[in-house]
Design a protein around this motif. Structure first.
Motif, PDB file in Angstrom:
ATOM      1  N   HIS A 105      -1.739   3.717   2.848  1.00 36.78           N
ATOM      2  CA  HIS A 105      -3.016   3.253   2.288  1.00 36.78           C
ATOM      3  C   HIS A 105      -3.619   4.305   1.360  1.00 36.78           C
ATOM      4  CE1 HIS A 105      -3.867  -0.588   4.553  1.00 36.78           C
ATOM      5  NE2 HIS A 105      -2.739  -0.155   5.103  1.00 36.78           N
ATOM      6  N   ARG A 106      -3.490   5.578   1.734  1.00 35.59           N
ATOM      7  CA  ARG A 106      -3.988   6.657   0.866  1.00 35.59           C
ATOM      8  C   ARG A 106      -3.216   6.670  -0.452  1.00 35.59           C
ATOM      9  NH1 ARG A 106      -3.169  12.380   0.039  1.00 35.59           N
ATOM     10  NH2 ARG A 106      -1.444  12.387   1.513  1.00 35.59           N
ATOM     11  N   PHE A 107      -1.893   6.549  -0.366  1.00 34.25           N
ATOM     12  CA  PHE A 107      -1.058   6.511  -1.567  1.00 34.25           C
ATOM     13  C   PHE A 107      -1.464   5.342  -2.468  1.00 34.25           C
ATOM     14  CE2 PHE A 107       2.881   4.660  -3.461  1.00 34.25           C
ATOM     15  CZ  PHE A 107       3.021   5.585  -4.493  1.00 34.25           C
ATOM     16  N   GLY A 108      -1.587   4.164  -1.895  1.00 34.99           N
ATOM     17  CA  GLY A 108      -1.957   2.985  -2.680  1.00 34.99           C
ATOM     18  C   GLY A 108      -3.317   3.111  -3.327  1.00 34.99           C
ATOM     19  N   ARG A 109      -4.268   3.606  -2.551  1.00 33.74           N
ATOM     20  CA  ARG A 109      -5.652   3.728  -3.031  1.00 33.74           C
ATOM     21  C   ARG A 109      -5.763   4.807  -4.112  1.00 33.74           C
ATOM     22  NH1 ARG A 109      -7.471   4.620   1.689  1.00 33.74           N
ATOM     23  NH2 ARG A 109      -7.444   6.878   1.524  1.00 33.74           N
ATOM     24  N   GLU A 110      -5.218   6.008  -3.834  1.00 37.83           N
ATOM     25  CA  GLU A 110      -5.401   7.138  -4.744  1.00 37.83           C
ATOM     26  C   GLU A 110      -4.585   7.016  -6.028  1.00 37.83           C
ATOM     27  OE1 GLU A 110      -5.050  10.947  -2.792  1.00 37.83           O
ATOM     28  OE2 GLU A 110      -6.455  10.346  -1.209  1.00 37.83           O
ATOM     29  N   THR A 111      -3.492   6.273  -5.997  1.00 35.24           N
ATOM     30  CA  THR A 111      -2.667   6.131  -7.202  1.00 35.24           C
ATOM     31  C   THR A 111      -2.844   4.767  -7.865  1.00 35.24           C
ATOM     32  OG1 THR A 111      -0.708   5.362  -6.000  1.00 35.24           O
ATOM     33  CG2 THR A 111      -0.943   7.752  -6.337  1.00 35.24           C
ATOM     34  N   ARG A 112      -3.744   3.950  -7.331  1.00 34.18           N
ATOM     35  CA  ARG A 112      -4.061   2.637  -7.894  1.00 34.18           C
ATOM     36  C   ARG A 112      -2.825   1.752  -8.001  1.00 34.18           C
ATOM     37  NH1 ARG A 112      -7.904   3.377 -12.864  1.00 34.18           N
ATOM     38  NH2 ARG A 112      -8.051   1.160 -12.482  1.00 34.18           N
ATOM     39  N   GLN A 113      -2.107   1.630  -6.870  1.00 42.28           N
ATOM     40  CA  GLN A 113      -0.940   0.755  -6.812  1.00 42.28           C
ATOM     41  C   GLN A 113      -1.380  -0.683  -6.610  1.00 42.28           C
ATOM     42  OE1 GLN A 113       2.351   1.854  -7.230  1.00 42.28           O
ATOM     43  NE2 GLN A 113       1.210   3.686  -7.814  1.00 42.28           N
ATOM     44  N   GLY A 114      -0.658  -1.610  -7.211  1.00 40.59           N
ATOM     45  CA  GLY A 114      -0.904  -3.022  -6.957  1.00 40.59           C
ATOM     46  C   GLY A 114      -0.384  -3.431  -5.600  1.00 40.59           C
ATOM     47  N   GLU A 115       0.685  -2.774  -5.171  1.00 44.74           N
ATOM     48  CA  GLU A 115       1.283  -3.038  -3.854  1.00 44.74           C
ATOM     49  C   GLU A 115       2.089  -1.826  -3.443  1.00 44.74           C
ATOM     50  OE1 GLU A 115       2.936  -6.988  -3.127  1.00 44.74           O
ATOM     51  OE2 GLU A 115       4.744  -6.018  -2.356  1.00 44.74           O
ATOM     52  N   SER A 122      14.722  -3.702   8.384  1.00 44.47           N
ATOM     53  CA  SER A 122      15.169  -4.730   7.434  1.00 44.47           C
ATOM     54  C   SER A 122      14.105  -5.752   7.056  1.00 44.47           C
ATOM     55  CB  SER A 122      16.404  -5.466   7.960  1.00 44.47           C
ATOM     56  OG  SER A 122      17.460  -4.555   8.166  1.00 44.47           O
ATOM     57  N   LYS A 123      12.846  -5.519   7.420  1.00 43.22           N
ATOM     58  CA  LYS A 123      11.760  -6.418   7.030  1.00 43.22           C
ATOM     59  C   LYS A 123      10.831  -5.689   6.063  1.00 43.22           C
ATOM     60  CE  LYS A 123      11.656  -9.309  11.130  1.00 43.22           C
ATOM     61  NZ  LYS A 123      10.878  -9.756  12.265  1.00 43.22           N
ATOM     62  N   TYR A 124      10.572  -6.337   4.933  1.00 40.33           N
ATOM     63  CA  TYR A 124       9.698  -5.764   3.923  1.00 40.33           C
ATOM     64  C   TYR A 124       8.246  -6.102   4.247  1.00 40.33           C
ATOM     65  CZ  TYR A 124       7.382  -4.886  -0.498  1.00 40.33           C
ATOM     66  OH  TYR A 124       6.518  -4.426  -1.456  1.00 40.33           O
ATOM     67  N   TYR A 125       7.377  -5.083   4.166  1.00 40.88           N
ATOM     68  CA  TYR A 125       5.945  -5.270   4.347  1.00 40.88           C
ATOM     69  C   TYR A 125       5.252  -4.764   3.082  1.00 40.88           C
ATOM     70  CZ  TYR A 125       7.289  -5.781   9.220  1.00 40.88           C
ATOM     71  OH  TYR A 125       7.889  -6.203  10.382  1.00 40.88           O
ATOM     72  N   GLY A 126       4.556  -5.659   2.383  1.00 39.67           N
ATOM     73  CA  GLY A 126       3.824  -5.283   1.185  1.00 39.67           C
ATOM     74  C   GLY A 126       2.346  -5.135   1.511  1.00 39.67           C
ATOM     75  N   ILE A 127       1.768  -4.025   1.086  1.00 37.63           N
ATOM     76  CA  ILE A 127       0.361  -3.735   1.351  1.00 37.63           C
ATOM     77  C   ILE A 127      -0.365  -3.725   0.002  1.00 37.63           C
ATOM     78  CG2 ILE A 127      -1.268  -2.053   2.296  1.00 37.63           C
ATOM     79  CD1 ILE A 127       1.248  -0.956   3.904  1.00 37.63           C
TER      80      ILE A 127
END
Length: 135
Positions: A105-115, A122-127
């Motif tokens: 969540h920190r990575f997504g928030r601080e780098t402005r990722q869309g996902e 073997s299960k993909y989880y997109g945040i």
């Protein structure tokens, strides 16, 4: 090799067998196509996964593409590093997954990722919605 061969014993392995795979994807850019400090985030991922799972390996960047459905399906091409851990199933606890969540969540928030993508067993989880930063 015979079906009943104990591979761990035969190899002389002393640590648990890591049968569960956890994979993180660290792209080189954000949702707006601006370059991010990928090496910093790869190092952060290695530190987190090394701490909670006993180790991790970052594989060289590969070419990737991500479709941003929130902006009309625009394709974003990127160079992505995969960070992989082979984990003893007993280490996939609520506590370790919460630690991993904090990083993702920190990575997504601080780098402005869309996902932010993670694969567990073997299960993909997109945040795509990130926890609010703690003060």
């Amino acid at each position: 090799m015979a079906a009943k061969t104990n591979i761990k014993r035969t190899l002389g392995a002393t640590y648990p067998v890591g049968a569960s795979q956890v994979v993180l994807f660290i792209p080189d850019r954000n949702r707006e196509d601006a370059v991010i400090d990928q090496q910093y985030w790869v190092d952060e991922a290695l530190n987190v996964m090394g701490t909670i799972f006993r180790g991790a390996t970052a594989f060289p960047p590969g070419r990737g593409v991500w479709r941003d459905d929130e902006v009309g399906g625009r394709l974003l091409k990127e160079q992505t590093v995969m960070v992989v851990s082979y984990v003893d199933l007993k280490l996939l606890t609520v506590a370790t997954l919460r630690s991993l969540r904090g990083f993702l969540h920190r990575f997504g928030r601080e780098t402005r990722q869309g996902e932010v993508g993670v694969v567990v067993n073997s299960k993909y989880y997109g945040i795509s919605r990130y926890d609010v930063a703690k003060a």
